[in-house]
Design a protein around this motif. Sequence first.
Motif, short mmCIF file in Angstrom:
data_model
loop_
_atom_site.label_atom_id
_atom_site.label_comp_id
_atom_site.label_asym_id
_atom_site.label_seq_id
_atom_site.Cartn_x
_atom_site.Cartn_y
_atom_site.Cartn_z
N ARG A 182 21.02 50.46 40.16
CA ARG A 182 19.90 49.62 40.62
C ARG A 182 20.25 49.03 41.99
NH1 ARG A 182 16.48 49.06 36.36
NH2 ARG A 182 17.37 49.20 34.27
N ASP A 183 19.24 48.61 42.73
CA ASP A 183 19.48 48.07 44.07
C ASP A 183 20.44 46.89 44.06
OD1 ASP A 183 17.91 49.95 45.23
OD2 ASP A 183 16.19 48.65 45.60
N THR A 184 20.38 46.10 42.98
CA THR A 184 21.22 44.90 42.92
C THR A 184 22.60 45.17 42.34
OG1 THR A 184 20.25 44.37 40.77
CG2 THR A 184 19.24 43.35 42.72
N ALA A 185 22.84 46.41 41.88
CA ALA A 185 24.12 46.73 41.25
C ALA A 185 25.23 46.85 42.29
CB ALA A 185 23.99 48.03 40.46
N LEU A 186 26.42 46.50 41.89
CA LEU A 186 27.59 46.66 42.75
C LEU A 186 27.94 48.14 42.87
CD1 LEU A 186 29.73 43.79 41.20
CD2 LEU A 186 28.82 43.79 43.53
N VAL A 187 28.27 48.57 44.07
CA VAL A 187 28.59 49.98 44.29
C VAL A 187 29.91 50.36 43.62
CG1 VAL A 187 29.11 51.71 46.07
CG2 VAL A 187 27.32 50.00 46.47
N LEU A 188 30.93 49.53 43.78
CA LEU A 188 32.26 49.83 43.24
C LEU A 188 32.57 48.97 42.02
CD1 LEU A 188 34.25 50.12 46.60
CD2 LEU A 188 33.27 51.96 45.23
N SER A 189 31.61 48.82 41.12
CA SER A 189 31.78 47.94 39.97
C SER A 189 32.59 48.61 38.86
CB SER A 189 30.42 47.56 39.41
OG SER A 189 29.81 48.70 38.80
N ASN A 190 32.99 47.80 37.89
CA ASN A 190 33.48 48.34 36.62
C ASN A 190 32.29 48.99 35.91
OD1 ASN A 190 36.25 47.35 36.72
ND2 ASN A 190 35.37 45.31 36.47
N LEU A 191 32.55 49.73 34.85
CA LEU A 191 31.46 50.42 34.15
C LEU A 191 30.50 49.47 33.46
CD1 LEU A 191 33.26 53.54 32.63
CD2 LEU A 191 31.83 53.38 34.68
N ASP A 192 30.90 48.23 33.26
CA ASP A 192 29.97 47.24 32.69
C ASP A 192 29.17 46.52 33.77
OD1 ASP A 192 31.86 45.61 33.83
OD2 ASP A 192 32.38 44.52 31.99
N GLY A 193 29.35 46.93 35.03
CA GLY A 193 28.60 46.35 36.14
C GLY A 193 29.24 45.15 36.79
N SER A 194 30.39 44.71 36.28
CA SER A 194 31.05 43.52 36.83
C SER A 194 31.90 43.88 38.04
CB SER A 194 31.93 42.87 35.77
OG SER A 194 32.96 43.77 35.36
N HIS A 195 32.29 42.85 38.79
CA HIS A 195 33.16 43.05 39.95
C HIS A 195 34.52 43.61 39.50
CE1 HIS A 195 30.54 39.93 41.88
NE2 HIS A 195 30.74 40.70 42.94
N ARG A 196 35.04 44.54 40.27
CA ARG A 196 36.43 44.91 40.08
C ARG A 196 37.31 43.76 40.57
NH1 ARG A 196 37.75 50.30 39.13
NH2 ARG A 196 36.07 51.82 39.44
N HIS A 197 38.43 43.54 39.90
CA HIS A 197 39.36 42.49 40.31
C HIS A 197 40.07 42.96 41.58
CE1 HIS A 197 42.69 39.67 40.27
NE2 HIS A 197 42.10 39.00 39.30
N PRO A 198 39.96 42.22 42.69
CA PRO A 198 40.55 42.67 43.96
C PRO A 198 42.04 43.00 43.88
CG PRO A 198 39.06 40.84 44.35
CD PRO A 198 39.20 40.96 42.86
N GLU A 199 42.80 42.16 43.21
CA GLU A 199 44.25 42.39 43.17
C GLU A 199 44.59 43.59 42.30
OE1 GLU A 199 45.77 38.64 41.96
OE2 GLU A 199 45.17 37.64 43.84
N ARG A 200 43.87 43.80 41.22
CA ARG A 200 44.10 44.97 40.39
C ARG A 200 43.67 46.24 41.12
NH1 ARG A 200 41.15 42.05 35.48
NH2 ARG A 200 42.67 40.37 35.13
N PHE A 201 42.62 46.12 41.93
CA PHE A 201 42.16 47.24 42.73
C PHE A 201 43.27 47.69 43.67
CE2 PHE A 201 39.17 48.98 46.09
CZ PHE A 201 38.66 50.00 45.29
N SER A 202 43.94 46.73 44.30
CA SER A 202 45.06 47.05 45.19
C SER A 202 46.20 47.71 44.42
CB SER A 202 45.57 45.78 45.88
OG SER A 202 44.62 45.30 46.80
N ARG A 203 46.47 47.21 43.22
CA ARG A 203 47.56 47.79 42.42
C ARG A 203 47.23 49.22 42.01
NH1 ARG A 203 48.08 42.33 40.42
NH2 ARG A 203 46.77 42.75 38.60
N ARG A 204 45.96 49.50 41.74
CA ARG A 204 45.56 50.86 41.38
C ARG A 204 45.83 51.81 42.55
NH1 ARG A 204 41.73 51.18 37.15
NH2 ARG A 204 41.97 53.45 37.30
#
Length: 400
Positions: free
Chosen positions: A298-320
């Motif tokens: 959807r237009d309001t959805a996050l592009v790089l979200s988790n599968l539940d639509g929530s924000h990815r955690h920035p620090e975990r994203f870096s660790r990945r």
Amino acid sequence: MVKQRRRDKGDGGISEYRTRAGPRFLIKYAVPREDGTTRVVLKRGFTSRRDAAVALRAELRKAETGEWVEPSKQRLDAYLAEWIQTQRLSPSTRASYSKNIRLHIDPPLGAHRVGRLTGPMVDTWMRKLEATGRADGGGGLSARTVRYVFTILRSALSDAVKQGQLSVNPTDRSAPPSPAEARPPEMQAWTAPELARFLCWADAQDADLAMGWRLLAATGMRRGEALALRWRDIDLDAARIAVRRSVGVVRAKGAGEELVEGPTKTGQSRVVDLDAGTVAALRAYRMARGRVSPDLVRDTALVLSNLDGSHRHPERFSRRFTAQVARARKAMGEDQVPVIRLHDLRHTHATLLLADGVPVKVVSERLGHASATITLTVYQHVHPGMGREAADRFAALLEG
């Protein structure tokens, strides 16, 4: 030997006293009160008679012109607790300031009165931070961190001067780590073949994560900006992205952590053009996400979200990212993919463009720097070769 002139009663005085750190000097002078009486003031901690004399003349001049300010008797920790509440800061910056005040300023300095702080006291505090300042007992803080904490204290005490609680800022008489000493770790950047090699490998391993790495490398966005990007911010037909916000981790003592969206680092939005390959990758990524759930596209959805639509955690994203780089090095060879941090994808974007002759102003606007001067300063390592190329181009123009 020239005999020093004896000071008149209204001239104040300078006295030497001994400390474990060596001789120190104090000044003594009288200032008028509003009721017509006078008050004798003592100020200690000067490391030389010359410094004491300069300070005494300054204080007497203020007393004569009515600019003298009675030093605040408030404790520093109480003042800082009030000060932080008056500052217009982003949630993440406020949390960072509060944490550093609590861990690095309050314990050693908080019990002192604001009006009793001196330059030597501030210097002693910083040297202790450099030697044993880590809260976990693991040694000293880096010069970069000490300078950051010093900047917080300096800003707070500058406001105390503006508010009439101090006549001078004691941090003006101290020696924090220099900008050169506090320089951030040397940035790393991949070459174009190294970047292409990694993105191809990552796409085969986890296309979802690979889209994040590609987006950062192709736009130079900051991590928080990419993780706050929504589909309405992307115009695939026009091949443009509008960078409007950023997400960060905010931690408060006793309240855990939360992810909070706010403005970009500079507070300004910007538009970044996309290359055809990244546009194609985004179209395929959106189709794949849509098959998982219509809510994810959807237009309001996050592009790089988790599968539940929530924000990815920035620090975990870096660790990945760090983990994927380690696996790529193991799979393809360490010489094929050098070690870099997630933030270095931003440096890679800028370095490749500058080395290819893209104007600094264009690169600066893509990165969202406040000015092209910042881009020139950060990426000065790219410029020597560019200067030679510019000279050769000029010569070619003359020959033509």
